[in-house]
Motif scaffolding. Structure first.
Motif, PDB file in Angstrom:
ATOM      1  N   GLU A  36      20.960  34.473 -12.700  1.00  0.00           N
ATOM      2  CA  GLU A  36      21.876  35.618 -12.637  1.00  0.00           C
ATOM      3  C   GLU A  36      21.712  36.532 -13.851  1.00  0.00           C
ATOM      4  O   GLU A  36      21.896  37.740 -13.755  1.00  0.00           O
ATOM      5  CB  GLU A  36      23.319  35.132 -12.546  1.00  0.00           C
ATOM      6  N   LYS A  37      21.353  35.960 -14.992  1.00  0.00           N
ATOM      7  CA  LYS A  37      21.183  36.741 -16.217  1.00  0.00           C
ATOM      8  C   LYS A  37      19.759  37.263 -16.392  1.00  0.00           C
ATOM      9  O   LYS A  37      19.543  38.280 -17.021  1.00  0.00           O
ATOM     10  CB  LYS A  37      21.519  35.897 -17.449  1.00  0.00           C
ATOM     11  N   CYS A  38      18.788  36.547 -15.844  1.00  0.00           N
ATOM     12  CA  CYS A  38      17.373  36.873 -16.045  1.00  0.00           C
ATOM     13  C   CYS A  38      17.061  38.274 -15.525  1.00  0.00           C
ATOM     14  O   CYS A  38      17.338  38.600 -14.374  1.00  0.00           O
ATOM     15  CB  CYS A  38      16.492  35.849 -15.347  1.00  0.00           C
ATOM     16  N   SER A  39      16.455  39.100 -16.375  1.00  0.00           N
ATOM     17  CA  SER A  39      16.104  40.468 -15.993  1.00  0.00           C
ATOM     18  C   SER A  39      14.646  40.586 -15.551  1.00  0.00           C
ATOM     19  O   SER A  39      14.169  41.682 -15.292  1.00  0.00           O
ATOM     20  CB  SER A  39      16.361  41.414 -17.166  1.00  0.00           C
ATOM     21  N   ASP A  40      13.945  39.472 -15.459  1.00  0.00           N
ATOM     22  CA  ASP A  40      12.553  39.426 -15.010  1.00  0.00           C
ATOM     23  C   ASP A  40      11.628  40.222 -15.929  1.00  0.00           C
ATOM     24  O   ASP A  40      10.650  40.806 -15.487  1.00  0.00           O
ATOM     25  CB  ASP A  40      12.449  39.918 -13.566  1.00  0.00           C
ATOM     26  N   CYS A  41      11.925  40.248 -17.206  1.00  0.00           N
ATOM     27  CA  CYS A  41      11.097  41.011 -18.146  1.00  0.00           C
ATOM     28  C   CYS A  41       9.805  40.278 -18.478  1.00  0.00           C
ATOM     29  O   CYS A  41       8.820  40.889 -18.856  1.00  0.00           O
ATOM     30  CB  CYS A  41      11.877  41.335 -19.409  1.00  0.00           C
ATOM     31  N   GLY A  42       9.823  38.937 -18.390  1.00  0.00           N
ATOM     32  CA  GLY A  42       8.632  38.145 -18.671  1.00  0.00           C
ATOM     33  C   GLY A  42       8.370  37.878 -20.137  1.00  0.00           C
ATOM     34  O   GLY A  42       7.332  37.329 -20.490  1.00  0.00           O
ATOM     35  N   ALA A  43       9.276  38.244 -21.007  1.00  0.00           N
ATOM     36  CA  ALA A  43       9.077  38.044 -22.447  1.00  0.00           C
ATOM     37  C   ALA A  43       8.880  36.572 -22.801  1.00  0.00           C
ATOM     38  O   ALA A  43       8.140  36.246 -23.728  1.00  0.00           O
ATOM     39  CB  ALA A  43      10.247  38.619 -23.233  1.00  0.00           C
ATOM     40  N   CYS A  44       9.501  35.697 -22.069  1.00  0.00           N
ATOM     41  CA  CYS A  44       9.428  34.266 -22.354  1.00  0.00           C
ATOM     42  C   CYS A  44       8.101  33.643 -21.916  1.00  0.00           C
ATOM     43  O   CYS A  44       7.666  32.644 -22.480  1.00  0.00           O
ATOM     44  CB  CYS A  44      10.572  33.538 -21.663  1.00  0.00           C
ATOM     45  N   VAL A  45       7.463  34.231 -20.922  1.00  0.00           N
ATOM     46  CA  VAL A  45       6.267  33.636 -20.317  1.00  0.00           C
ATOM     47  C   VAL A  45       5.153  33.432 -21.338  1.00  0.00           C
ATOM     48  O   VAL A  45       4.571  32.344 -21.421  1.00  0.00           O
ATOM     49  CB  VAL A  45       5.775  34.493 -19.135  1.00  0.00           C
TER      50      VAL A  45
END
Length: 56
Positions: A36-45
């Motif tokens: 629900e919080k994840c903005s799908d930015c991919g910074a963590c990947v």
């Protein structure tokens, strides 16, 4: 679409500071991502040494 952390997670915590929306939390055995919080930015990947973070 959000991301998820798979069983390959070593619980090293390298992804935690990378999330700009604080969607990542320490779970029992591995870290988790709140969809629900994840903005799908991919910074963590890119920060994951085991490639345990995948699109959900």
């Amino acid at each position: 679409m959000s991301h998820k952390i798979t069983d390959e997670c070593l619980a090293c915590g390298s992804c935690l500071p990378e999330c700009p929306v604080d969607a990542i939390a320490e779970g029992d055995d591995v870290y988790t991502i709140d969809a629900e919080k994840c903005s799908d930015c991919g910074a963590c990947v890119d920060s994951c040494p085991t490639d345990a973070i995948k699109p959900a």
